[in-house]
Motif scaffolding. Structure first.
Motif, short mmCIF file in Angstrom:
data_model
loop_
_atom_site.label_atom_id
_atom_site.label_comp_id
_atom_site.label_asym_id
_atom_site.label_seq_id
_atom_site.Cartn_x
_atom_site.Cartn_y
_atom_site.Cartn_z
N PRO A 210 0.94 -0.92 -0.16
CA PRO A 210 -0.03 -0.55 0.27
C PRO A 210 1.21 1.22 -0.20
O PRO A 210 0.34 2.34 -0.59
CB PRO A 210 -1.08 -0.02 1.04
N ALA A 211 1.82 1.25 0.81
CA ALA A 211 3.13 2.56 0.60
C ALA A 211 3.66 2.30 -0.93
O ALA A 211 3.21 4.00 -1.06
CB ALA A 211 4.16 2.34 1.20
N VAL A 214 0.16 4.46 -2.12
CA VAL A 214 -0.01 6.07 -2.15
C VAL A 214 1.39 6.86 -3.50
O VAL A 214 0.68 7.63 -3.68
CB VAL A 214 0.54 5.46 -0.87
N PHE A 221 -0.69 11.76 -9.60
CA PHE A 221 -1.53 12.99 -10.31
C PHE A 221 -0.13 13.86 -10.19
O PHE A 221 -0.49 15.28 -11.50
CB PHE A 221 -1.76 13.31 -8.27
N SER A 227 -1.02 18.12 -9.79
CA SER A 227 -1.01 18.13 -8.79
C SER A 227 0.91 18.71 -7.75
O SER A 227 1.77 18.36 -8.56
CB SER A 227 -1.25 16.79 -7.88
N GLY A 228 0.91 18.72 -6.73
CA GLY A 228 2.67 19.16 -6.69
C GLY A 228 3.58 18.92 -5.40
O GLY A 228 4.31 19.51 -5.00
N PHE A 229 3.16 17.62 -5.53
CA PHE A 229 3.06 16.47 -3.58
C PHE A 229 5.00 16.94 -4.16
O PHE A 229 5.31 16.78 -2.67
CB PHE A 229 3.10 15.16 -4.28
N ILE A 240 9.42 13.02 -0.18
CA ILE A 240 8.03 12.52 0.19
C ILE A 240 8.07 10.67 -0.32
O ILE A 240 8.04 10.08 0.17
CB ILE A 240 6.82 12.65 0.66
N LEU A 244 8.30 6.87 0.46
CA LEU A 244 7.39 5.57 0.53
C LEU A 244 7.72 4.46 -0.39
O LEU A 244 7.22 3.51 -0.38
CB LEU A 244 6.05 6.60 -0.30
N VAL B 39 -2.78 0.79 6.24
CA VAL B 39 -1.17 1.96 5.93
C VAL B 39 -1.93 2.66 4.09
O VAL B 39 -0.47 3.74 4.88
CB VAL B 39 -0.28 0.41 4.60
N LEU B 40 -2.42 1.94 3.48
CA LEU B 40 -2.53 2.83 2.17
C LEU B 40 -3.07 4.62 3.23
O LEU B 40 -1.91 5.09 2.57
CB LEU B 40 -3.44 2.45 1.63
N SER B 43 -0.49 5.96 5.42
CA SER B 43 0.85 7.17 3.98
C SER B 43 -0.03 7.78 3.61
O SER B 43 1.02 9.15 3.57
CB SER B 43 0.98 6.06 2.69
N LEU B 44 -1.03 8.30 3.72
CA LEU B 44 -1.57 9.28 2.95
C LEU B 44 -2.05 10.28 3.68
O LEU B 44 -1.11 12.08 3.89
CB LEU B 44 -2.80 9.55 2.20
N THR B 47 1.95 11.40 4.10
CA THR B 47 1.91 11.90 2.78
C THR B 47 1.40 14.22 3.55
O THR B 47 2.04 15.49 3.59
CB THR B 47 1.59 12.44 1.89
N LEU B 132 -6.71 21.06 -6.47
CA LEU B 132 -5.32 19.57 -5.96
C LEU B 132 -4.13 20.95 -6.71
O LEU B 132 -3.34 20.20 -6.56
CB LEU B 132 -5.81 18.99 -7.16
N SER B 139 -3.30 19.59 -2.68
CA SER B 139 -2.62 18.81 -3.52
C SER B 139 -2.46 17.47 -2.35
O SER B 139 -3.79 16.32 -1.98
CB SER B 139 -0.82 18.21 -4.18
N ALA B 140 -2.09 17.45 -1.25
CA ALA B 140 -1.78 16.37 -0.56
C ALA B 140 -3.29 16.18 0.09
O ALA B 140 -4.16 15.26 0.98
CB ALA B 140 -0.79 17.10 0.48
N THR B 143 -5.93 14.63 -2.21
CA THR B 143 -6.05 13.32 -2.05
C THR B 143 -6.39 12.55 -0.58
O THR B 143 -6.31 11.51 -0.85
CB THR B 143 -4.40 13.36 -2.51
N PHE B 147 -9.37 10.83 -1.23
CA PHE B 147 -9.52 8.99 -0.92
C PHE B 147 -10.42 8.65 -0.03
O PHE B 147 -11.07 7.70 -0.34
CB PHE B 147 -8.22 8.53 -1.25
N PHE B 154 -17.80 3.93 -3.04
CA PHE B 154 -17.76 2.84 -3.55
C PHE B 154 -18.29 2.38 -2.09
O PHE B 154 -19.18 1.01 -2.54
CB PHE B 154 -15.68 2.32 -3.28
#
Lengths: 619, 206, 365
Positions: A210-211, A214, A221, A227-229, A240, A244, B39-40, B43-44, B47, B132, B139-140, B143, B147, B154
């Motif tokens: 999952p990491a 992401v 993106f 986007s601008g991560f 980052i 990840l 975990v997904l 991670s978000l 970030t 975004l 963006s963060a 997202t 999500f 869903f």
């Protein structure tokens, strides 16, 4: 059941259809083996092109841009499309048999995993034909990757996303299979070590992938939707991505290496005719390695500028992994100790693995020393180190496993003479290629160099390295010849050609599609060996002969994966022309439609009746 | 157990979702899946925490977020989690009708949440021109919260399709695990939202 | 720790290793012959870990070889069933505890040197250089001296020099194998490292973070000079003149052409107020190499001007207008080269640069 009497020859078309729709773990294993083998050869050809470019200083066999695509695709292909699927091939072929199950927990999902991997793998390689494959390294560090022109990196992102989804599902599937589907008496501490390593590797997949998912989304993106991560000009931070990526990337090493250890444990035990020495310690070491594997990701980032405290912590944590790994090495040695060692091809690979992997582990501790890594990092020393681990550990295991389980998967035995030729060519070639690279790195050759200047004393080392690479190539060709020869000859062998110890050798080769007519009763570690020692021919059944419940075949996994494949193109090209967005809707529509169909349409499987089973047995 | 027994069990057992091997597998597999999902989102969140000050000269969280709307959203989603518990309670009592009713309420609350979220995003984009592409923070934010929103969509589609598919035939051992894991999924979404509420909104305005 | 290291070093095995290892690699490029503080620190840790690991390897291989020869299946023994041992507690404790001890031997100096190499206590009183990495070259700005130069960093011998590093595009990494380890050059946060060289000379530097097409050609040099030479060089650089007029007639023509196009990206004086677009060309006449990778000669400069893409694929020069419309004649390039070779901060290059050029030319002919 007409499928039971499948001795009559099937037409080519119906065989293909059978494989497209199969949910049988043994057939899926074969598909993983073929697809993974194909990508292994592809990645190998890329490696040879890389080595040929480096055969002499200032060579121009390939252009700088194309070289960057080669190294990127070599790494990505070998890790994600060759090593992982080949590991999955053996997990599929062997784990259900070793625990005495009739299939995995989710046969449908198992098929979906495979097709997602295959379509993802194809997607990754489409870039070659549309103006250039990914060229930012398999690690795809931002901002190089986010600013890379063309669609190569987009294919990398989408391809890995699709195949990664498949891998994640595969991981969950094996976790549940091993927890829920063990035969009566097969307690956790009686599971063969390969099953144990598959179990821990699956847990690593579950928590590591999952990491990456992401990370790939963020990159997608950034590249496709503005986007601008990772873009410093928008306040983003490129480090980052590195975190990840390595939170996934380091466990990934163990996802590959642990099952490899499992394969060697089986082989060494079988061909020493001895129970695995220190089984409990081996299990414990496996779990510990898996756990520590999550604590050390930043050792890939010692030079990023994390500061001395973080560097020291990650250095020490990394060194700690050497302890359980050392335990494993010594346990293998003491399994051999006092044994009756039979050296055939599979065992040769295992014996070649021990010194090779010890070297890889040694350099692993060396690169873990942060202040020394300031010199090793991103040089050929590191290239040498991880090839010692991944080739010396994983690829050797895959070759070993191929020889060891080939009879179980196909009912024939690979030619021993050719097998030994392959081993010696590959083994010698491997050490020629990579041993010298330790020195090249310290002598000032950084990693991912398209070329090196004249007069830097790097010429001889690179020449030797290239010669070794081609020896490995020849070794692989001999293996292919071996496979063709064996398949043409088609001499069937018994269910237990190696005098095996574990459950997979208790049934015919190849096994019937339902695996076990009656589930076996497991009475200890190495269950088949126990029965044999007590003079029985096979396992004692744990149940009377009853109807066997089997899952239905399905074409949905293939179509579902195809949908994502189509949507991938839409995502990539909508950046140029918004009309391509329609492909996203079509593709996602297909995939979601398939999910809906799967959800609302009952699929209860079918039963093989015990009368048919009896009839088959000729009773 | 034959196909007939699975689809038409004479008597529903206490835990119909775990009565068959398939059900047990589904139950456990889904828990593992949620582990991966955790975990997904972790991670978000990581970030987001790394980038929530990277406004690049644009709007910051203090300027954007108001707690009133988000509080209502939180209440809606928390309540929906509770109603899905009721639904599962009635499933175990083999009361299909009541289960459907409570699931319906759950869906309605989820839709309400979703409506507010869409309004919120619309508001940020049109009133504040916060998108975004505004900054790494933008963006963060979109997202992470997006999500979660995607998961809500869903989850709603999933529950609704289960309700429609099984409306006529009622509960059996084949569909009980499906309802059960869908409700697990819904709980998970709720838990994630609690973290979003805390990390994004509360910490964003304080 | 240093004295202690000194003692260990006298051990014969160490010296033996040093001799073997130092036989490998090119002087001033290889990490195996450290000539600076950081490289030496790293090298010590490398040696300690190699020694410990060789010990481990010998133990493993001894058991391995013994086992294979002793317990290999003999003819007629095919069906012999050996004793099925489960394990041995004592042995298992032994091979758990000993590795832990061995790792501590490595870990302690590792941590000590990791902290030591991150030490910034002397930063304020040292020379500070702002390093900027770009595809595919390096800019060095001396923070206090207010001068900048490209591709070649001059530092005084036995002095700590602090490097504050930032990238203006993708991630690069600054590696000076013979003097110090490497540090990434990130676009979003500044990294600091220090270097200290023990011997005068010209040292090879490499980019070690994959950064695009010419990653392998993003070389730089560090010129280590005496304090005296360093002061002279800084003085000379400070006095480089943006209004400099070429001396020879061809150079004057070259300067005219240079002023019409090249100057928009390339400054000819070292003032740090010049924007960093293309490499600063002050003191170009005293460069060790052309473009960081070609032996210094007029032909090399002309070659570079005419075909930069063939020498460094994907470099920033490719967007220059004269390459777009193909307007450069070879004789024009020669005149520009004449002009560039006149640009000098000091009349003569420092000794080590002179020596380096001589060696390299001999080497490659």
């Amino acid at each position: 059941m007409s499928t039971l009497v499948a001795t009559n020859k099937k037409s080519f078309g119906s065989t293909i259809w059978d494989y497209l729709t199969t949910v049988d773990h043994k057939k899926i294993a074969i598909m993983y083996l073929i697809a993974g083998g194909f990508f292994f050869i592809l990645g190998g050809l890329e490696a040879l092109a890389i080595r040929w470019q480096l055969v002499q200083p200032m060579n121009d066999f390939v252009s700088a841009g194309f070289y960057n695509e080669l190294i990127t695709m070599h790494g990505t292909t070998m890790i994600f499309l060759a090593a992982m699927p080949l590991i999955f091939a053996f997990m599929n072929a062997v784990v259900p048999l070793q625990i005495g199950a009739r299939d995995v927990a989710f046969p449908f999902v198992n098929s979906l995993s495979f097709w997602l991997f295959l379509f993802g793998g194809i997607m990754l390689n489409v870039g070659w034909f549309t103006g250039g494959a990914a060229d930012a390294g398999w690690t795809a560090y931002a901002p190089l990757s986010t600013t890379s022109p063309g669609q190569g990196v987009d294919y990398y992102v989408l391809g890995l996303q699709i195949s990664g989804a498949g891998t994640l599902m595969g991981g969950i599937n094996f976790l549940v299979t091993i927890v829920n589907m063990r035969a009566p008496g097969m307690t956790y501490m009686r599971m063969p070590l390969f099953t144990w390593t598959a179990f821990v590797a699956s847990a690593l997949i579950l928590f590591a992938f999952p990491a990456l998912t992401v990370g790939l989304f963020l990159m997608m993106f950034d590249r496709l939707f503005g986007s601008g991560f990772f873009d410093p000009s928008m306040g983003g931070n490129s480090v980052i991505w590195q975190h990840l990526f390595w939170i996934f990337g380091h466990p990934e090493v163990y996802i590959l290496a642990l099952p490899a250890f499992g394969i060697f444990s089986e082989i060494i035990s079988t061909f020493s005719k001895k129970r695995l020495f220190g089984y409990t310690a081996m299990v414990f070491a496996t779990v510990l390695i898996g756990f520590l594997g999550f604590m050390v990701w930043a050792h890939h980032m010692f030079t990023v500028g994390m500061g001395p405290a973080a560097n020291s912590i990650f250095a020490v944590a990394t060194m700690a992994i050497a302890v359980p790994t050392g335990i494993k090495i010594f346990n293998w040695l003491f399994t051999l100790w006092g044994g009756n060692i039979q050296i055939n091809t599979a065992m040769l690979w295992a014996l070649g693995f021990i010194p090779t992997f010890t070297l890889g582990g040694m350099t692993g501790v060396m690169v873990a020393a942060a202040s020394a890594d300031f010199q090793y990092h991103d040089t050929y020393f590191v290239v040498a180190h991880f090839h010692y681990v991944i080739v010396g550990g994983v690829v050797f295991a895959l070759f070993a496993g191929t020889h060891y389980w080939w009879p179980k998967m196909f009912g024939t035995i690979l030619d021993e003479k050719l097998g030994k030729v392959t081993f010696w060519l590959f083994f010698v070639g491997f050490h020629l290629t990579f041993f010298i690279q330790h020195f090249l790195g310290l002598m000032g050759m950084p990693r991912r160099y398209w070329t090196y200047l004249e007069g830097q004393n790097l010429d001889l080392g690179n020449l030797i390295s290239t010669i070794g690479a081609f020896l490995m190539g020849v070794g692989t060709i001999v293996l292919l010849i071996n496979i063709i020869k064996t398949s043409v000859k088609n001499e069937k062998v018994s269910g237990d050609p190696w005098d095996g110890r574990t459950l997979e050798w208790a049934i015919p080769s190849p096994p019937p599609f339902y695996n076990f007519k009656q589930l076996p009763l497991v009475r200890g570690l190495d269950p088949l060996w126990i029965e044999k020692m007590e003079g029985r021919k096979g396992m004692t059944p744990a149940e009377p002969l009853t109807d066997i419940h089997m899952p239905n075949n399905s074409f949905i996994p293939f179509v579902m994966s195809l949908g994502l494949f189509i949507a991938g193109f839409g995502f990539i090209y909508q950046k140029q022309d918004i009309a391509w967005l329609s492909l996203v809707f079509v593709g996602m529509g297909i995939t979601l439609g398939c999910m809906l169909l799967r959800s609302v349409k009952d699929d209860l499987g079918y039963h093989i009746h015990k009368e048919d089973l009896k009839k088959e047995a000729g009773e | 157990m034959s196909e007939h027994d699975v689809l038409n069990p004479g008597q529903m057992p206490q835990n119909p979702e775990k009565a068959t091997l398939e059900g047990k597998n589904k139950f456990m597999g889904f828990w593992f899946f949620l582990g991966g999902e955790a975990v997904l989102f972790a991670s978000l969140f990581g970030t987001y925490l790394a980038l929530n000050d990277s406004t690049n000269g644009g709007k910051s969280s203090e300027e954007l977020f108001g707690l009133e709307l988000v509080f209502i959203m939180t209440m809606l989603l928390l309540t929906s989690s509770l109603t899905s518990v009721y639904a599962m309670y009635h499933m175990k009592n083999n009361d299909f009708k009541k289960m459907q009713i409570w699931l319906g309420i759950t869906v309605a609350l989820g839709l309400g949440f979703l409506g507010f979220e869409i309004y919120e995003f619309y508001h940020y984009i049109h009133e504040y021109e916060f998108t975004l592409r505004s900054s790494a923070f933008g963006s963060a934010f979109y997202t992470l919260v997006g999500f979660h929103g995607g998961h809500v969509v869903f989850g709603l589609l999933w529950i609704v399709s289960l309700m429609i598919r099984n409306a006529k035939r009622g509960l059996n051992l084949y569909n009980a695990p499906k309802f059960y894991v869908a409700s697990l999924y819904w709980h998970f979404i709720d838990v994630v939202w609690v973290f979003i509420f805390t990390v994004v909104y509360l910490m964003g305005v304080l | 720790m240093k004295e202690w290291m000194g003692k260990i070093r006298t051990l014969s095995l160490f010296s033996f290793l040093v001799i073997i290892l130092s036989a490998c690699g090119k002087d001033n490029l290889t990490a195996l012959v450290p000539k600076g503080y950081g490289a030496e620190e790293s090298f010590n840790v490398i040696l300690i870990s190699i020694l410990v690991m060789i010990f481990v390897f010998i133990v493993v291989m001894a058991i391995y070889v013994y086992v294979i020869f002793k317990f290999r299946q003999r003819k007629g023994q095919e069906n012999h069933i050996p004793k099925q041992t489960e394990g041995n507690k004592t042995l298992e404790v032994v091979w758990t505890v000993i590795p832990i001890l061995l790792l501590i031997i490595i870990a302690v100096p590792t941590i000590a040197s990791t902290y030591d190499l991150a030490d910034e206590s002397e930063k304020e009183d040292s020379i500070n250089v702002n390093v900027q990495g770009m595809q595919f070259w390096w800019n060095f700005e001396y923070a206090n001296e207010e001068i900048q130069t490209s591709q070649e960093l001059y530092i005084p011998v036995n002095e700590r020099v602090y490097l504050n590093m930032l990238s203006s595009d993708v991630i690069h990494s600054f590696w000076l194998p013979s003097i110090s380890g490497k540090m990434d050059v990130n676009p979003d946060n500044e990294n600091t490292m220090y270097i200290e060289a023990y011997e005068e000379g010209v040292y090879w530097g490499k980019c070690t973070e994959f950064c695009g097409d010419s990653h392998s050609l993003m070389d730089f040099k560090v010129v280590v000079v005496s304090q005296e030479e360093y002061d002279q060089w800084v003085e000379g650089m400070k006095n480089t003149d943006p209004e400099y007029t070429a001396e020879s007639s061809t150079a004057q023509e070259g300067q005219e052409m240079f002023a019409n196009s090249c100057i928009s990206c390339h400054a000819i004086d070292a003032s740090s107020s010049n924007p960093v677009v293309g490499p600063n060309l002050a003191d170009f006449g005293n460069r060790t190499m052309v473009a960081g990778i070609k032996n210094y000669s007029k032909e090399a400069i002309v070659d570079w001007i005419m075909n930069p893409g063939e020498i460094k694929p994907g470099n920033g020069m490719l967007s220059a207008p004269y390459l777009q419309d193909n307007s450069m004649e070879e004789e024009d390039a020669e005149k520009i080269a004449d002009f560039l070779m006149e640009l000098k901060a000091t009349d003569e290059p420092v000794d080590s640069v002179e020596q380096f050029k001589k060696d390299e030319t001999e080497n490659n002919n």
